[in-house]
Design an enzyme around this catalytic site. Sequence first.
Site, PDB file in Angstrom:
ATOM      1  N   HIS A   1       9.955 -23.058  10.744  1.00 46.86           N
ATOM      2  CA  HIS A   1       8.961 -23.679  11.624  1.00 46.86           C
ATOM      3  C   HIS A   1       7.521 -23.493  11.148  1.00 46.86           C
ATOM      4  CE1 HIS A   1      11.723 -23.789  15.426  1.00 46.86           C
ATOM      5  NE2 HIS A   1      12.268 -24.348  14.359  1.00 46.86           N
TER       6      HIS A   1
ATOM      7  N   THR B   1       3.165  -1.220   8.913  1.00 43.20           N
ATOM      8  CA  THR B   1       3.711  -2.110   9.954  1.00 43.20           C
ATOM      9  C   THR B   1       3.878  -3.555   9.470  1.00 43.20           C
ATOM     10  OG1 THR B   1       1.465  -2.628  10.610  1.00 43.20           O
ATOM     11  CG2 THR B   1       2.530  -0.815  11.785  1.00 43.20           C
TER      12      THR B   1
ATOM     13  N   CYS C   1       3.257  -2.843   4.095  1.00 43.60           N
ATOM     14  CA  CYS C   1       2.404  -1.712   4.471  1.00 43.60           C
ATOM     15  C   CYS C   1       3.164  -0.950   5.551  1.00 43.60           C
ATOM     16  CB  CYS C   1       1.021  -2.180   4.928  1.00 43.60           C
ATOM     17  SG  CYS C   1       0.993  -3.184   6.420  1.00 43.60           S
TER      18      CYS C   1
ATOM     19  N   HIS D   1       6.801 -29.745  13.004  1.00 47.51           N
ATOM     20  CA  HIS D   1       6.217 -28.468  12.580  1.00 47.51           C
ATOM     21  C   HIS D   1       5.087 -28.701  11.566  1.00 47.51           C
ATOM     22  CE1 HIS D   1       9.418 -26.641  14.756  1.00 47.51           C
ATOM     23  NE2 HIS D   1      10.326 -27.255  14.012  1.00 47.51           N
TER      24      HIS D   1
ATOM     25  N   ASP E   1       0.872  -1.178   0.000  1.00 53.12           N
ATOM     26  CA  ASP E   1       0.000   0.000   0.000  1.00 53.12           C
ATOM     27  C   ASP E   1       0.907   1.226   0.000  1.00 53.12           C
ATOM     28  OD1 ASP E   1       0.918   0.316   2.583  1.00 53.12           O
ATOM     29  OD2 ASP E   1      -1.058   0.367   3.529  1.00 53.12           O
TER      30      ASP E   1
HETATM   31  C1  RB5 Z   1      -1.784   2.971   6.499  1.00 57.39           C
HETATM   32  O1  RB5 Z   1      -1.726   4.233   7.107  1.00 57.39           O
HETATM   33  C2  RB5 Z   1      -1.435   1.905   7.523  1.00 57.39           C
HETATM   34  O2  RB5 Z   1      -2.451   1.787   8.444  1.00 57.39           O
HETATM   35  C3  RB5 Z   1      -1.169   0.566   6.805  1.00 57.39           C
HETATM   36  O3  RB5 Z   1      -0.150   0.719   5.896  1.00 57.39           O
HETATM   37  C4  RB5 Z   1      -0.706  -0.575   7.673  1.00 57.39           C
HETATM   38  O4  RB5 Z   1       0.329  -0.226   8.533  1.00 57.39           O
HETATM   39  C5  RB5 Z   1      -1.726  -1.372   8.317  1.00 57.39           C
HETATM   40  O5  RB5 Z   1      -1.464  -2.317   9.056  1.00 57.39           O
END
Ligand code: RB5
Length: 357
Positions: free
Chosen positions: A97, A66, A64, A132, A8
Amino acid sequence: MIVAVGCDHAGFVLRLAVLGYFKGRAEVLDCGVFTAEPTDYPDIALKVAAAVSEGRAGAGVLMCGTGIGMALAANKVKGVRAASCFDAETARLAKAHNNLNVLCLGGRFLSHDQVLTILDAWYGTSFEGGRHLTRLNKIAAAETSTFFSDGVVIFNHPLMHHKMTIIRDKNTSVKEFRELVQEMAGLMVYEITRNLPLSETRVETPIASATTLTLTGKKLAVVPVLRAGLGMVEGILHLVPNAKVGHIGLYRDPTTLEPVEYYCKLPQDIGERETFVTDPTLATGGTATAALSLIKAQGGRKISLVCLAAAPEGIKRVREVHPDVRIFIAALDPGLNDHGYIVPGLGDAGDRLFGSK
Ligand code: RB5
């Protein structure tokens, strides 16, 4: 290997690093996005996850902010195992695993160099299997019908479990065994035909005129491996009655234990047909591999192998020799005995179907 890649706007900063990493290592199925405009991450996660789940890609990478939202969304898709990894060691263990097939990365936390180290650790590690695998099977069992790993579908449905238990039982009669093998093959049709193309048509119902979907006249073929594969043919034809039927006869040479062809008659246009090869058991994979090679030698291209009980050894062999062939099984058993029989398995399916022992 094909790797599906997607991000994203918040993962966009990592896009070039990831694409660059795979240059020369794997073919990339690029699922976007192509600009840093705000995007809803589930849209991209579900595209990549579908490619992995359907076997169009062997693995996926999602970026994305995180990596967490991507992982949450991707994990909703059958057979996908996705997680956000922040360093090389978690990435290595996630493959060794958990057989992580979709690596998620956080663009707000990782540098270009960190991403390359994480990718190396994940992509360069193999799944360890063993205990596993048992654990992953428990996760897979929570899904309705699942891709266990790329290209392999294990059916997980109460009716299949119940019927499988009866056909495993050595006291089940020939008549009942035969009926159940057909029934199980019939139930498997629902999943093995899932990707058949549809087109729109018009229909007049007693109430109204409507636009609805119909099969686009896709050509199908069923090819039983003689003799036990015959036991599954009627169950499949019951639902796809226009499929043509080919036959492949192979016996195991008593000294070399290798399969030897004694009969092969396939529909002439096998190359144009979506082909389902049937055999109730996939043990060492020797017979299945040889049967698939025979079909390919006559032009067969879109082929699925449909079995009831399978051993990991057989799946591995078929996947190695024919990575393009999708495998559908009702049960994955722990392994083989010294005679090459699946344990616990269901015995010699041919003898049990035809009462020859
Ligand atoms: C976008 O702002 C952010 O929420 C997305 O990229 C991501 O981190 C979601 O988990």
